[in-house]
Design a protein around this motif. Structure first.
Motif, PDB file in Angstrom:
ATOM      1  N   ILE A 178       0.865  -1.178   0.000  1.00 60.39           N
ATOM      2  CA  ILE A 178       0.000   0.000   0.000  1.00 60.39           C
ATOM      3  C   ILE A 178       0.905   1.233   0.000  1.00 60.39           C
ATOM      4  O   ILE A 178       1.378   1.658   1.062  1.00 60.39           O
ATOM      5  CB  ILE A 178      -0.934   0.030   1.227  1.00 60.39           C
ATOM      6  N   HIS A 187      -7.178   1.365   4.711  1.00 60.87           N
ATOM      7  CA  HIS A 187      -6.771   0.189   3.931  1.00 60.87           C
ATOM      8  C   HIS A 187      -5.781  -0.665   4.711  1.00 60.87           C
ATOM      9  O   HIS A 187      -5.966  -1.880   4.859  1.00 60.87           O
ATOM     10  CB  HIS A 187      -6.171   0.629   2.594  1.00 60.87           C
ATOM     11  N   ALA A 188      -4.731  -0.042   5.218  1.00 64.23           N
ATOM     12  CA  ALA A 188      -3.742  -0.800   5.988  1.00 64.23           C
ATOM     13  C   ALA A 188      -4.378  -1.412   7.232  1.00 64.23           C
ATOM     14  O   ALA A 188      -4.112  -2.568   7.576  1.00 64.23           O
ATOM     15  CB  ALA A 188      -2.569   0.104   6.373  1.00 64.23           C
ATOM     16  N   HIS A 213      -1.850  -5.502  -4.189  1.00 66.82           N
ATOM     17  CA  HIS A 213      -1.485  -4.086  -4.185  1.00 66.82           C
ATOM     18  C   HIS A 213      -2.753  -3.255  -3.998  1.00 66.82           C
ATOM     19  O   HIS A 213      -3.783  -3.540  -4.623  1.00 66.82           O
ATOM     20  CB  HIS A 213      -0.822  -3.677  -5.503  1.00 66.82           C
ATOM     21  N   VAL A 214      -2.666  -2.222  -3.165  1.00 61.03           N
ATOM     22  CA  VAL A 214      -3.762  -1.280  -2.975  1.00 61.03           C
ATOM     23  C   VAL A 214      -3.253   0.111  -3.301  1.00 61.03           C
ATOM     24  O   VAL A 214      -2.224   0.549  -2.771  1.00 61.03           O
ATOM     25  CB  VAL A 214      -4.302  -1.303  -1.530  1.00 61.03           C
ATOM     26  N   THR A 215      -3.966   0.808  -4.172  1.00 57.93           N
ATOM     27  CA  THR A 215      -3.603   2.172  -4.545  1.00 57.93           C
ATOM     28  C   THR A 215      -4.829   3.060  -4.447  1.00 57.93           C
ATOM     29  O   THR A 215      -5.915   2.684  -4.907  1.00 57.93           O
ATOM     30  CB  THR A 215      -3.067   2.239  -5.988  1.00 57.93           C
TER      31      THR A 215
END
Length: 314
Positions: free
Chosen positions: A99, A107-108, A126-128
């Motif tokens: 992230i 998100h985290a 993956h997070v964006t």
């Protein structure tokens, strides 16, 4: 007791620190459109009946048109993007997630709550956030993860930048927030867009009747109103430039943002306190003593902000 993470909002805490009543405060700590979509009339059944499939289908059809969802991708409505964020880790194929930060901290927190560690770009997930909160940077793909989550909660101000086309294949999920652009955060409506195979566990987790009848009605009408969306984007561009101009007059440098929120380089704590004493709530961040984020004021509130800035620290 659950950890309390820093967010925008929190007028009650601001009142405890600086005084006043809720009616006294101008909340610029969020990125919510200050001129919301006008709420249509409700039918009694919106409140008394379980939401039916036709109402949800109308909302999904409006969403497909508005976001140009590719054929074969699924639109999953939910009671707010936050509910989706909390559940997204069930889709993760591995035990670590990448992230890029600083970014929206939920998100985290969601992945860590599921026992998934924050890792580097070799992670399977993956997070964006695109555009990113708080600095507005845009998505730049890296690697080839098994699962890619793109949070487009603020992307409706720049639809040309959307990555929804990636959802035609399995392995990509795009999140959409209704509350930000349409300015109706209290309605609690959000969407996940992705391939049905990818979203199946998330859809099962949401269960039936996840979205309320009033939210289905308002969402379908508002998302179908493309003329309103176009006028709103144009107004937000003008108002963001107006806000930047006010801040430039007191020595603040714009360092990022979108047309829903602006990020400035200032003595953040001093400005946060000065504005707070004027009953204007701004946003500061625990990882930076220079970043101050302001949401756009309502057009009628610019004079009030200008008056407060005149007496603020330069």
């Amino acid at each position: 007791m659950a950890e309390t993470r820093d967010h925008g909002g929190g007028i009650d805490a601001a009142i405890a620190r600086w005084g006043g009543t809720r009616a006294d405060w101008l909340d610029l700590s969020t990125g919510i459109n200050p001129v919301p979509y006008p709420i249509p009339d409700f039918a009694a059944s919106d409140w008394t009946a379980l939401p039916d499939r036709a109402a949800e289908a109308a909302l999904v059809a409006a969403a497909r048109r508005f976001w140009n969802v590719p054929e074969g991708a699924m639109v999953l409505p939910a009671p707010g993007a936050s509910a989706l964020i909390a559940a997204l880790p069930i889709l993760a194929p591995g035990r670590s997630v990448h992230i890029p930060g600083p970014t929206y901290n939920e998100h985290a927190a969601a992945f860590q709550a599921h026992g998934i560690a924050i890792g580097d770009a070799t992670a399977d997930t993956h997070v964006t956030v695109h555009p990113n909160n708080p600095d507005g940077r845009l998505f730049a793909p890296e690697g080839d993860p098994a699962l890619r989550i793109i949070d487009e909660s603020f992307c409706d101000v720049m639809p040309e930048a959307s990555e929804v086309a990636r959802c035609a294949r399995p392995g990509t999920v795009v999140l959409k927030s209704f509350g930000k652009f349409w300015g109706l955060a209290g309605l609690r409506l959000g969407f996940a867009i992705g391939h049905p195979d990818t979203l199946a566990p998330l859809a099962a987790r949401m269960g039936p009747w996840a979205v309320s009848g009033p939210a289905l009605r308002v969402g379908a009408i508002a998302i179908s109103d493309h003329d309103w969306a176009g006028r709103t984007r144009a107004r937000l561009v003008r108002d963001a430039a107006r806000l930047d101009g006010l801040m430039a007059q007191v020595g603040a440098e714009v360092v990022g943002g979108t047309t829903l929120f602006r990020l400035y380089d200032v003595d953040a704590a001093a400005w946060h306190d000065r504005l707070g004493r004027a009953r204007i709530l701004s946003r500061v961040f625990p990882y930076s003593d220079r970043w101050l984020r302001l949401g756009l004021p309502h057009p009628d509130a610019f004079d009030r902000l200008a008056a407060a800035l005149t007496d603020g620290p330069a």
